[in-house]
Design a protein around this motif. Structure first.
Motif, mmCIF file in Angstrom:
data_model
loop_
_atom_site.group_PDB
_atom_site.id
_atom_site.type_symbol
_atom_site.label_atom_id
_atom_site.label_comp_id
_atom_site.label_asym_id
_atom_site.label_seq_id
_atom_site.Cartn_x
_atom_site.Cartn_y
_atom_site.Cartn_z
ATOM 1 N N GLU A 126 0.797 -1.339 -0.005
ATOM 2 C CA GLU A 126 0.033 -0.151 -0.117
ATOM 3 C C GLU A 126 0.906 1.432 0.245
ATOM 4 O OE1 GLU A 126 -2.511 -0.399 3.284
ATOM 5 O OE2 GLU A 126 -3.760 -2.146 2.457
ATOM 6 N N ASP A 127 2.278 1.092 0.040
ATOM 7 C CA ASP A 127 3.053 2.233 0.071
ATOM 8 C C ASP A 127 4.041 2.084 -0.915
ATOM 9 O OD1 ASP A 127 4.564 4.648 0.528
ATOM 10 O OD2 ASP A 127 4.361 4.054 2.668
ATOM 11 N N SER A 128 5.001 2.894 -1.433
ATOM 12 C CA SER A 128 6.034 2.802 -2.219
ATOM 13 C C SER A 128 7.111 1.563 -1.980
ATOM 14 C CB SER A 128 6.894 4.003 -2.322
ATOM 15 O OG SER A 128 6.189 5.168 -2.660
ATOM 16 N N VAL A 129 7.266 0.841 -2.960
ATOM 17 C CA VAL A 129 8.024 -0.225 -2.769
ATOM 18 C C VAL A 129 9.576 0.221 -3.166
ATOM 19 C CG1 VAL A 129 8.607 -2.689 -3.779
ATOM 20 C CG2 VAL A 129 6.327 -1.974 -3.289
ATOM 21 N N TYR A 130 10.417 -0.140 -2.059
ATOM 22 C CA TYR A 130 11.788 0.274 -2.415
ATOM 23 C C TYR A 130 12.850 -0.621 -2.645
ATOM 24 C CZ TYR A 130 10.971 5.253 -1.100
ATOM 25 O OH TYR A 130 10.513 6.344 -1.168
ATOM 26 N N ALA A 131 12.607 -2.182 -2.262
ATOM 27 C CA ALA A 131 13.321 -3.100 -2.654
ATOM 28 C C ALA A 131 12.767 -4.446 -2.956
ATOM 29 C CB ALA A 131 14.454 -3.210 -1.233
ATOM 30 N N VAL A 132 13.282 -5.212 -3.910
ATOM 31 C CA VAL A 132 12.668 -6.400 -4.115
ATOM 32 C C VAL A 132 14.100 -7.324 -4.414
ATOM 33 C CG1 VAL A 132 11.523 -7.892 -5.924
ATOM 34 C CG2 VAL A 132 10.840 -5.751 -5.480
ATOM 35 N N GLU A 133 13.942 -8.409 -3.557
ATOM 36 C CA GLU A 133 15.339 -9.283 -3.508
ATOM 37 C C GLU A 133 14.817 -10.773 -3.676
ATOM 38 O OE1 GLU A 133 18.582 -8.669 -3.573
ATOM 39 O OE2 GLU A 133 18.478 -6.500 -3.209
ATOM 40 N N TRP A 134 15.694 -11.535 -4.569
ATOM 41 C CA TRP A 134 15.439 -13.185 -4.673
ATOM 42 C C TRP A 134 16.215 -13.778 -3.579
ATOM 43 C CZ3 TRP A 134 12.340 -14.956 -8.041
ATOM 44 C CH2 TRP A 134 12.034 -14.303 -9.420
ATOM 45 N N SER A 135 15.586 -14.527 -3.158
ATOM 46 C CA SER A 135 16.036 -15.800 -2.130
ATOM 47 C C SER A 135 17.140 -16.222 -2.611
ATOM 48 C CB SER A 135 15.142 -16.638 -1.615
ATOM 49 O OG SER A 135 15.684 -17.890 -1.018
ATOM 50 N N SER A 136 18.520 -16.437 -1.758
ATOM 51 C CA SER A 136 19.548 -17.086 -2.116
ATOM 52 C C SER A 136 19.622 -18.656 -2.025
ATOM 53 C CB SER A 136 20.828 -16.812 -1.192
ATOM 54 O OG SER A 136 20.961 -15.481 -1.116
ATOM 55 N N ALA A 137 18.394 -18.928 -1.366
ATOM 56 C CA ALA A 137 18.212 -20.645 -1.185
ATOM 57 C C ALA A 137 17.204 -21.060 -2.192
ATOM 58 C CB ALA A 137 17.682 -20.735 0.421
ATOM 59 N N ASP A 138 16.398 -20.434 -2.684
ATOM 60 C CA ASP A 138 15.128 -20.888 -3.314
ATOM 61 C C ASP A 138 14.970 -19.915 -4.597
ATOM 62 O OD1 ASP A 138 12.543 -21.411 -4.732
ATOM 63 O OD2 ASP A 138 11.782 -21.857 -2.863
ATOM 64 N N PRO A 139 15.366 -20.206 -5.902
ATOM 65 C CA PRO A 139 15.488 -19.396 -6.942
ATOM 66 C C PRO A 139 13.967 -18.760 -7.594
ATOM 67 C CG PRO A 139 15.843 -21.409 -7.796
ATOM 68 C CD PRO A 139 15.852 -21.735 -6.235
ATOM 69 N N TRP A 140 12.953 -19.393 -6.980
ATOM 70 C CA TRP A 140 11.570 -19.003 -7.439
ATOM 71 C C TRP A 140 10.900 -18.184 -6.192
ATOM 72 C CZ3 TRP A 140 11.150 -20.672 -12.037
ATOM 73 C CH2 TRP A 140 11.903 -21.482 -12.759
ATOM 74 N N LEU A 141 11.640 -17.975 -5.247
ATOM 75 C CA LEU A 141 10.796 -16.984 -4.148
ATOM 76 C C LEU A 141 11.687 -15.697 -4.072
ATOM 77 C CD1 LEU A 141 9.723 -18.309 -0.933
ATOM 78 C CD2 LEU A 141 11.318 -16.597 -0.751
ATOM 79 N N PHE A 142 10.795 -14.834 -3.854
ATOM 80 C CA PHE A 142 11.432 -13.272 -3.551
ATOM 81 C C PHE A 142 10.667 -12.522 -2.519
ATOM 82 C CE2 PHE A 142 8.037 -13.097 -6.912
ATOM 83 C CZ PHE A 142 7.363 -11.819 -6.472
ATOM 84 N N ALA A 143 11.281 -11.664 -1.973
ATOM 85 C CA ALA A 143 10.673 -10.729 -0.860
ATOM 86 C C ALA A 143 10.695 -9.350 -1.392
ATOM 87 C CB ALA A 143 11.490 -11.028 0.392
ATOM 88 N N SER A 144 9.530 -8.544 -1.206
ATOM 89 C CA SER A 144 9.515 -7.112 -1.485
ATOM 90 C C SER A 144 9.093 -6.215 -0.223
ATOM 91 C CB SER A 144 8.428 -6.893 -2.756
ATOM 92 O OG SER A 144 6.980 -7.598 -2.044
ATOM 93 N N LEU A 145 9.774 -5.072 -0.184
ATOM 94 C CA LEU A 145 9.671 -4.187 0.877
ATOM 95 C C LEU A 145 9.223 -3.020 0.858
ATOM 96 C CD1 LEU A 145 10.221 -3.818 4.198
ATOM 97 C CD2 LEU A 145 12.509 -2.981 3.202
ATOM 98 N N SER A 146 8.205 -2.343 1.355
ATOM 99 C CA SER A 146 7.720 -0.835 1.087
ATOM 100 C C SER A 146 7.736 -0.349 2.253
ATOM 101 C CB SER A 146 6.082 -1.200 0.773
ATOM 102 O OG SER A 146 5.308 -1.723 1.755
ATOM 103 N N TYR A 147 7.719 1.161 2.068
ATOM 104 C CA TYR A 147 8.227 1.959 3.085
ATOM 105 C C TYR A 147 7.522 2.044 4.370
ATOM 106 C CZ TYR A 147 10.131 6.552 4.838
ATOM 107 O OH TYR A 147 10.684 7.513 5.436
ATOM 108 N N ASP A 148 6.144 1.562 4.280
ATOM 109 C CA ASP A 148 5.300 1.458 5.712
ATOM 110 C C ASP A 148 5.868 0.248 6.322
ATOM 111 O OD1 ASP A 148 4.746 -0.635 3.836
ATOM 112 O OD2 ASP A 148 2.430 0.041 3.766
ATOM 113 N N GLY A 149 6.963 -0.385 6.020
ATOM 114 C CA GLY A 149 7.365 -1.495 6.698
ATOM 115 C C GLY A 149 6.772 -2.970 6.578
ATOM 116 N N ARG A 150 6.172 -3.031 5.629
ATOM 117 C CA ARG A 150 5.522 -4.278 5.149
ATOM 118 C C ARG A 150 6.347 -5.219 4.103
ATOM 119 N NH1 ARG A 150 -0.373 -4.558 2.708
ATOM 120 N NH2 ARG A 150 -0.896 -4.086 4.957
ATOM 121 N N LEU A 151 6.778 -6.332 4.720
ATOM 122 C CA LEU A 151 7.734 -7.434 3.839
ATOM 123 C C LEU A 151 6.763 -8.174 3.468
ATOM 124 C CD1 LEU A 151 10.780 -8.412 3.184
ATOM 125 C CD2 LEU A 151 10.147 -10.007 5.199
#
Length: 331
Positions: A291-316
């Protein structure tokens, strides 16, 4: 995960710094750094339990300031670097330091995200990256395939190559290069290539993407006006040594062949939700859990099909590549 449903974790503070624990290739683990002006900042160690579809966490205090960038050693699970704001003589500087987390946390945490009674621990400072003469730090990049002893930092218009010595307790500046031109040029982001024996990096400043040889610290290619607006981030294709991706405020993703940077190989600016047969270069899926600006997206080092995204409101948010597409690629 039983399906493609996202898993969401909420931080108490605002945040924009996210990284996978690079040296960990068995467990799905991310680190998130917070930005708080009133309280001590934190690094959240996020463990994703794939079988039970739950998140476990632990929290480390980062008392020196707001975290603007975070990265982890490719060789040592317990070592990380942060770029953070520091106030000195009424001026705000963005500094960088290398840290070690407590030994028992290197392999993850076993606490519930709602367990507020846990004891927050602190980071051990290993060394500062002295940027007194070079300006504000934008990011710290570890040599991708190295032993965790070489790092590059970008400070205003300077590229700084450091050697970590004595168990990372000391950082020695081994070489540097400066970006020259009109105006106040500043690097905004960079990425170290995993190819060519890790002798190349790419940087972004304003709308320009540049390549550098880390052995001579000289520029090897320059893509002026790579985007119509500020270049936000870049990354190398881990499987094809000459291919680089960039994204900018012009809402475009561009792919470049660094052997010939006259024109991008491909430009994406579609806004469709799902890919159609046959499989083509296009948008695969749109994720709308933030619901807020997404500042980062990163792939997992252990699972090539999984990723995390982070928005400025602290939502991962932890997501997967759609299962149907994964099977289409694999089978």
């Amino acid at each position: 995960m039983e399906d493609d449903a996202p898993v969401i974790y909420g931080l108490e503070f605002q945040a924009r710094a996210l990284t996978p624990q690079t040296a960990e290739t068995d467990a799905i683990r991310f680190l998130v750094g917070t930005q708080s002006l009133r309280y001590d900042n934190q690094i959240h160690i996020i463990d994703f339990d794939d079988e039970n579809n739950i998140i476990n966490k632990n929290v480390l205090l980062h008392q020196v300031g707001e975290i603007w960038h975070i990265s982890t050693s490719p060789a040592d699970k317990g070592v990380l670097a942060t770029c953070y704001n520091k106030t000195s003589d009424s001026k705000v500087m963005t500094c960088a330091a290398v840290w070690r987390m407590p030994k028992e946390l290197e392999s993850g945490s076993h606490e519930s995200p709602d367990d507020s009674s846990s004891n927050t621990q602190t980071l051990e400072l290993l060394c500062h990256l002295d940027n007194t003469a070079h300006g504000n730090m934008a990011c710290v990049m570890w040599e991708p395939m190295g032993d965790g002893k070489k790092i590059i930092s970008l400070a205003d218009n300077n590229i700084l190559l450091w050697d970590l010595q004595e168990s990372s307790a000391k950082a020695v500046l081994s070489s540097s290069a400066a970006l020259e031109g009109k105006g106040q040029l500043k690097f905004t982001s960079g990425r170290w290539s995993p190819h060519h024996n890790c002798t190349q990096i790419a940087t972004a400043n304003d709308t320009t993407v540049r390549g550098w040889d880390t052995r001579s610290m000289r520029q090897i290619y320059c893509i002026e006006n790579a985007h119509g607006q500020l270049v936000r981030d870049l990354d190398f294709n881990p499987n094809k040594q000459y291919y680089l991706a960039s994204c900018g405020d012009d809402c475009k993703v561009k792919f470049w062949d660094t052997r010939n940077v006259t024109e991008p190989v491909k430009t994406l600016e579609e806004h469709s939700h799902w890919i159609k047969e046959p499989l083509q270069d296009s948008v695969i899926a749109t994720y709308e859990e933030h619901e807020d600006s997404v500042y980062a997206v990163e792939w997992s080092s252990a699972d090539p099909w999984l990723f995390a995204s982070l928005s400025y409101d602290g939502r991962l948010v932890i997501n997967r590549v759609p299962r149907a597409l994964k099977y289409h690629i694999l089978l």
